[in-house]
Every structure is written in C-alpha cells, then in structure tokens.
Design an enzyme around this catalytic site. Sequence first.
Site, PDB file in Angstrom:
ATOM      1  N   ALA A   1       5.622   4.310   2.271  1.00  0.00           N
ATOM      2  CA  ALA A   1       6.287   5.498   2.810  1.00  0.00           C
ATOM      3  C   ALA A   1       6.784   5.256   4.229  1.00  0.00           C
ATOM      4  O   ALA A   1       7.919   5.614   4.578  1.00  0.00           O
ATOM      5  CB  ALA A   1       5.332   6.687   2.774  1.00  0.00           C
TER       6      ALA A   1
ATOM      7  N   GLY B   1       0.820  -1.197   0.000  1.00  0.00           N
ATOM      8  CA  GLY B   1       0.000   0.000   0.000  1.00  0.00           C
ATOM      9  C   GLY B   1       0.857   1.249   0.000  1.00  0.00           C
ATOM     10  O   GLY B   1       2.061   1.211   0.278  1.00  0.00           O
ATOM     11  N   CYS B   2       0.226   2.379  -0.303  1.00  0.00           N
ATOM     12  CA  CYS B   2       0.968   3.635  -0.407  1.00  0.00           C
ATOM     13  C   CYS B   2       1.482   4.108   0.950  1.00  0.00           C
ATOM     14  O   CYS B   2       2.675   4.416   1.104  1.00  0.00           O
ATOM     15  CB  CYS B   2       0.108   4.707  -1.069  1.00  0.00           C
ATOM     16  SG  CYS B   2      -1.542   4.915  -0.338  1.00  0.00           S
ATOM     17  N   TYR B   3       0.618   4.157   1.962  1.00  0.00           N
ATOM     18  CA  TYR B   3       1.072   4.540   3.298  1.00  0.00           C
ATOM     19  C   TYR B   3       2.137   3.571   3.831  1.00  0.00           C
ATOM     20  O   TYR B   3       3.174   4.004   4.351  1.00  0.00           O
ATOM     21  CB  TYR B   3      -0.102   4.585   4.269  1.00  0.00           C
ATOM     22  CG  TYR B   3      -0.968   5.821   4.221  1.00  0.00           C
ATOM     23  CD1 TYR B   3      -0.416   7.096   4.317  1.00  0.00           C
ATOM     24  CD2 TYR B   3      -2.353   5.717   4.120  1.00  0.00           C
ATOM     25  CE1 TYR B   3      -1.220   8.228   4.303  1.00  0.00           C
ATOM     26  CE2 TYR B   3      -3.169   6.843   4.111  1.00  0.00           C
ATOM     27  CZ  TYR B   3      -2.597   8.101   4.202  1.00  0.00           C
ATOM     28  OH  TYR B   3      -3.392   9.218   4.192  1.00  0.00           O
TER      29      TYR B   3
END
Length: 342
Positions: free
Chosen positions: A162, A157-159
């Site tokens: 990061a 996932g994106c979160y």
Amino acid sequence: MSVEQQNIKIRSAVLGAAGYSGAELCALLCANPYFELSYAFASAGRSSEPFAQLYPRFQQQVDILVEPWTDERVETLDVQVAFLALPHEASEAIAPLLLAKGIAVVDLSGAFRLKQADLYPKYYGYAHQHPELLAQAVYSLMEWQTTPLGDLVSVPGCYPTACTLALLPLLKADLVTKDCIPVISATSGVSGAGRKASLSTSFCEVGLNAYGFFKHRHRPEIEQNLGRKVVFTPHLGNFKRGILATCVVTLKAGVSAEQVAAAFQHAYASKPLIRFTKNSPNVADVAGTPFCDLYWQQDGEQLVIMSAIDNLLKGAAAQAMQAANVRFGKPETAGLLAGANL
C-alpha cells in the site's frame, strides 16, 4: 507448443491453506483457468479436513482436502509451483527443500523480502538461516516489476504494498525534496494478524490503536523499496479486512498539481489493478478485490497520498497470483478479476 500442451494446467500446492491468505489463494487458483490446485496443506498437528469445512463460504468454489504437512511430502509432491502462506521461519525452512526438487516457490511470508540478513534479528526476531537465498529471491511488487521472476518469488508485505504504490511514482519522478522523510500512518483490519484467536485482535477488544512504533517489521521493507528512511506508524482498526495508508511528503518548490498527476499516470496508466479515485478511498470499496485505490491532495509543497488495498488479496494472495501468472507466462490478471469474492 501443441494445443494439448497449451491446455495443460500448472499444478500447484498451497502450504498454509488453513490461514486467511492461504484460503484466499486456494480460491484464486481454483478461479484461474491456467492453474490447478493440486494440494492444500495445513500445519503438521492438524487432521485432514475438507476445505469447505474450514471455510464454508468457499464450498461452491474449492473442493479439496486440506492435509497436514510434513517435510517428507516434498519427495512425492507432483507440482510445478508451491505457494507458502506460512510463518516466516517455516517458509525459510521449507523453501530450500522445494527448490531442491525443482519446484518453484512463491512465498507470502517475510522470509526472503529483505536483502540484508542482519536486519532479521532486529525486525523478525530470528537469525536468517539461508542468507544465500536472499540474493536469489525476486521481490514481486508487480506494478514495478522489472526483474524476471525466477524460482523463488518473494511477495511483498501488505503495508509495504500500500505504501510503496502510493509513494514510488513521486520519487521516481524526482518530485520530492531530497531531505524529505515520508510520514506514513496506516491502519489494517484484524485479519492481518492471522486466524489464530488472540485477545488483542478480538473484535470485542479492538477499537483503534497504534502499535509497532519505529520497529515494525515492514518499516525496513518500505525503506528498501523507496530508497530512503520513513516514519511508519501502523494501526489496528475494528474491521475485518483492508488497509488504508495515509502518506505525507514535501514536494520540491514549484511542483504543480499537473506534474503530480502526470507522475501517477506515467507509473500506472497501463496497470490494470491500480484505480484512481475521485474521493479519499474507503477500505470497504477494496475489500474482496485485487485493486489498489489511490487518491491525493496537494497544498503548496505538501502532498497527502491515500492508498487502500485488501490486505489479504492485493496485500497477499492476489499479488502472489499476479506473480505466478507472470512467472509462468500467463495473463497477469488471470483468476483475479473474476475472483472468489468479487
């Protein structure tokens, strides 16, 4: 292998090509000299339409018809890999059909990210119908990839991308106290919610607000990656694309700034899509790129790490392209550093 065989492009399909991440992936595939975008599909209820009609900014780069998907298309789909930029339950239903036909699957949804099937009802709102595939799926956080990529690749996932890229070097170097629970505050642009119109993600309505307290579906994924509990609070910001994550940890007594820097250098010195910045990163500097920008500041035993990515690229399509490149034995950054938005 003959020159002719080496020059044969890898035929691919994108399911979910009408969405933001799927569209970015179509553009990346067209920019990649080793891949061919052979099919682009949208949901079954749509009519066929040219990709450039959906996304005029790509009209000089992507020339393909976006067709409505039906499961019957699996029987005649002539590709080596299918990228699924679909809702979680749709990916979970379609992936087994593709795998049964010998088509590799690179899934951008959360359908196969978690290894514990019993977490899906709580965090995704449905019971997993194919728990046997959770063990088969290889989670492709590419800067930390050690397991060979098989026929089912699960894109992070994106979160979690990061946050994990920010924190894992410190944990691997054993610089963080054992009882430390990392505190993460991360803000995403509105494109993270998808293309479908919604009052809650309208630019006229969005300012800056937190949401998903303690129950966001990316929390267990981050904890799975880090091997410890976290306090994760996502926010929605009034900008199109990008994620800025602020991660706070407590270091062991006596850990120096040089040790912190060495941990990040050891982890990422050879990773082409990681950039260390001299100032706190800005989402404007990563928007439209496949990079993750990292920066940190230390005050005694307290350490703050900032991480910035484009949620649609490094947080989705670009990482999927990275994984597919590696899966098929191609250069890891093929199609990325000269990508559609650079």
